[in-house]
Motif scaffolding. Structure first.
Motif, short mmCIF file in Angstrom:
data_model
loop_
_atom_site.label_atom_id
_atom_site.label_comp_id
_atom_site.label_asym_id
_atom_site.label_seq_id
_atom_site.Cartn_x
_atom_site.Cartn_y
_atom_site.Cartn_z
N ARG A 129 -3.02 -3.40 2.18
CA ARG A 129 -1.59 -3.41 1.83
C ARG A 129 -1.41 -3.13 0.35
O ARG A 129 -0.56 -2.33 -0.06
CB ARG A 129 -0.96 -4.76 2.17
CG ARG A 129 0.55 -4.81 1.97
CD ARG A 129 1.08 -6.23 2.16
NE ARG A 129 0.72 -7.09 1.06
CZ ARG A 129 1.44 -7.23 -0.06
NH1 ARG A 129 2.56 -6.57 -0.22
NH2 ARG A 129 1.02 -8.03 -1.02
N ILE A 130 -2.24 -3.77 -0.48
CA ILE A 130 -2.06 -3.64 -1.92
C ILE A 130 -2.33 -2.20 -2.39
O ILE A 130 -1.65 -1.70 -3.29
CB ILE A 130 -2.90 -4.69 -2.70
CG1 ILE A 130 -2.34 -4.87 -4.09
CG2 ILE A 130 -4.37 -4.34 -2.77
CD1 ILE A 130 -0.92 -5.43 -4.07
N VAL A 131 -3.29 -1.54 -1.77
CA VAL A 131 -3.54 -0.14 -2.15
C VAL A 131 -2.36 0.74 -1.77
O VAL A 131 -1.94 1.61 -2.55
CB VAL A 131 -4.84 0.39 -1.50
CG1 VAL A 131 -5.02 1.87 -1.80
CG2 VAL A 131 -6.05 -0.40 -1.99
N LEU A 132 -1.80 0.51 -0.60
CA LEU A 132 -0.63 1.27 -0.17
C LEU A 132 0.52 1.07 -1.14
O LEU A 132 1.20 2.01 -1.55
CB LEU A 132 -0.20 0.83 1.24
CG LEU A 132 0.93 1.64 1.84
CD1 LEU A 132 0.42 2.55 2.94
CD2 LEU A 132 2.02 0.76 2.41
N VAL A 133 0.74 -0.18 -1.53
CA VAL A 133 1.83 -0.48 -2.46
C VAL A 133 1.58 0.18 -3.82
O VAL A 133 2.47 0.84 -4.37
CB VAL A 133 2.03 -2.01 -2.61
CG1 VAL A 133 2.99 -2.32 -3.76
CG2 VAL A 133 2.56 -2.60 -1.32
N LEU A 134 0.38 0.03 -4.36
CA LEU A 134 0.09 0.59 -5.68
C LEU A 134 0.15 2.12 -5.69
O LEU A 134 0.70 2.72 -6.61
CB LEU A 134 -1.27 0.12 -6.18
CG LEU A 134 -1.38 -1.36 -6.53
CD1 LEU A 134 -2.81 -1.74 -6.88
CD2 LEU A 134 -0.46 -1.72 -7.68
N ARG A 135 -0.40 2.75 -4.66
CA ARG A 135 -0.45 4.21 -4.61
C ARG A 135 0.86 4.84 -4.16
O ARG A 135 1.46 5.64 -4.86
CB ARG A 135 -1.59 4.68 -3.68
CG ARG A 135 -2.97 4.48 -4.22
CD ARG A 135 -3.34 5.55 -5.24
NE ARG A 135 -3.47 6.84 -4.60
CZ ARG A 135 -2.73 7.89 -4.86
NH1 ARG A 135 -1.81 7.85 -5.79
NH2 ARG A 135 -2.93 9.02 -4.21
N ASP A 136 1.30 4.47 -2.99
CA ASP A 136 2.46 5.16 -2.40
C ASP A 136 3.79 4.67 -2.93
O ASP A 136 4.77 5.41 -2.92
CB ASP A 136 2.46 5.00 -0.87
CG ASP A 136 1.48 5.94 -0.18
OD1 ASP A 136 1.26 5.78 1.03
OD2 ASP A 136 0.93 6.83 -0.87
N ILE A 137 3.86 3.41 -3.37
CA ILE A 137 5.15 2.89 -3.81
C ILE A 137 5.25 2.72 -5.32
O ILE A 137 6.21 3.18 -5.93
CB ILE A 137 5.48 1.59 -3.05
CG1 ILE A 137 5.80 1.97 -1.60
CG2 ILE A 137 6.70 0.90 -3.62
CD1 ILE A 137 5.07 1.29 -0.56
#
Lengths: 80, 202
Positions: B151-159
């Motif tokens: 989840r944290i990677v998705l948030v940092l990268r995509d958001i």
């Protein structure tokens, strides 16, 4: 190329990192495999939905900055 | 249209006042950027109380670091980085509770390499029928279900918009690991959203 292989490296295809021959192979597969094409479309849609759901602005108001929080921060600064 | 030169000028003046220890400038910093920082903290942590604490910690870090901030980037960019790091530290310090495995959310394949459950397009009607707010809520809830490390990677990268290298540095993992986790996070999210949006079989 199997569907499994395509989907495993889909992120590289989608980000434009694949070159020449490999890219062509992906496109060939996508051209003849409806489930993989659907996977790519829904994958891209997923990324877009994720951005929209968590983004600020455009209908999503910024949260309220509670006054107590403002005061707490300034008070903490004053204490040091 | 905002005048960029005037903005930069504005920020330069605020920075000067902050460095001079002007109390009113500190208050302005909190009021001007606080809501944005709270929004970031809420995206990264999942509970409101934690998000507020993180914003407080982030501001105190920022106050301490003001003399080291050269003004090379926008104040908002600088604060964004500080609040993201504060949130990451909090996430790291939390005891991990047992989570749904990412494997359960990844696509399955048959021995011949075909998708076990072939993907189908998502219907436009599914989106049209949902209120915008409901759609956002559905997606947010799905993101919240992702195992934390993904989840944290998705948030940092995509958001949050950090690139692969920066994300790797922040999480202390290789760029290659960042890419793999991002792809898996997106796949897992797709699986969850597919439940809502998949074309109903007639």
């Amino acid at each position: 190329m199997t569907c499994r292989e395509l989907i495993e490296f889909l992120i590289d295809y989608d980000s434009g990192e694949l070159d020449g021959d490999v890219r062509a192979e992906f496109e060939r597969h996508l051209g003849t495999c409806p489930p993989c094409l659907a996977y790519l479309d829904t994958y891209r849609r997923t990324v877009q939905l994720g951005r929209e759901a968590l983004a600020d602005g455009d209908g999503a108001a910024l949260p309220e900055m509670p006054e107590e929080l403002v005061r707490a921060i300034l008070a903490a600064r004053a204490q040091r | 249209m905002p005048d960029r030169a005037a903005d930069r000028d504005d920020e330069a003046k605020l920075l000067e006042r902050l460095r001079a220890g002007d109390d009113a400038a500190y208050e302005e910093l909190v009021r001007r950027y606080g809501a944005r920082m709270l929004a970031v903290a809420q995206r990264m942590l999942r509970n409101r109380e934690d998000a507020r604490e993180i914003v407080q910690e982030a501001y105190l870090s920022a106050f301490r670091a003001i003399h080291r901030f050269a003004g090379g980037s926008r104040i908002s960019t600088w604060l964004h980085r500080i609040v993201v790091n504060a949130a990451l530290m909090r996430l790291r310090s939390r005891r991990r509770k047992p989570e749904e495995s990412i494997e359960d959310l990844l696509p399955a394949f048959l021995p011949d390499g075909h998708q076990a459950t072939p993907a189908t397009p998502w219907t436009e009607t599914a989106f049209e029928q949902m209120e915008r707010a409901e759609l956002r809520q559905t997606v947010r809830e799905a993101i919240a279900r992702l195992p934390e490390g993904y989840r944290i990677v998705l948030v940092l990268r995509d958001i949050e918009g950090f690139d692969t290298e920066e994300t790797g540095r922040m999480l202390e993992i290789t760029p290659s690991a960042v890419k793999t986790r991002l792809h898996r996070a997106r796949q897992a999210l797709r699986t969850l959203l597919d439940l809502h949006f998949r074309e109903a079989v007639a």
